[in-house]
Design a protein around this motif. Structure first.
Motif: not given
Ligand code: ZN
Length: 133
Positions: A7-9, A54-56, A78-82, A128-130
């Protein structure tokens, strides 16, 4: 559990304004908008890239999680979002599999998404973010 895509980094930065200069001004990504999530003491800025974003992340308080991350590790990913189709079901499945979770129930993130974080101890150091939108 079904992971649909990245979804985003999430990238921790000192300043989303400086970030806009680079990600949008230099790389030419479209700036989609920013949003402050008070409960997480963070200001976010989104830049779509194909099917992902990309999420800042800029801290709005010296004791916020992003401020603490930058203090320890400096600016950076900082995180990877699925994106998942059903976040409650995904969390239940992970819990069942013995995965350590930061959030056992989803909370509200930027853009009205339901989000939850897995514990980095369960993921070899990758936060990891869901998220479900
Ligand atoms: Zn995120």
């Amino acid at each position: 559990m079904k992971i649909l895509k990245i979804d985003h980094l999430g990238i921790a930065v000192n300043s989303t304004e400086d970030g806009k200069n680079f990600w949008s001004g230099i790389l030419g990504l479209e700036f989609e908008g920013d949003e402050t999530v008070e409960t997480q003491k963070v200001k976010t800025a989104f830049f779509p890239v194909g099917e992902s974003e990309i999420e800042l992340l800029e801290s709005t308080a010296p004791d916020g999680p992003i401020a603490r991350f930058i203090e320890k590790k400096g600016e950076g990913i900082q995180h990877v979002a699925f994106r998942v189709d059903n976040i409650e079901a995904a969390l239940a499945e992970l819990k069942e599999k013995g995965v350590k979770l930061i959030d056992e129930t989803p909370r509200m993130g930027a853009g009205g998404a339901k989000i939850a974080f897995l514990h980095p101890k369960a993921t070899a150091g990758v936060l990891v973010e869901l998220c479900e939108r």
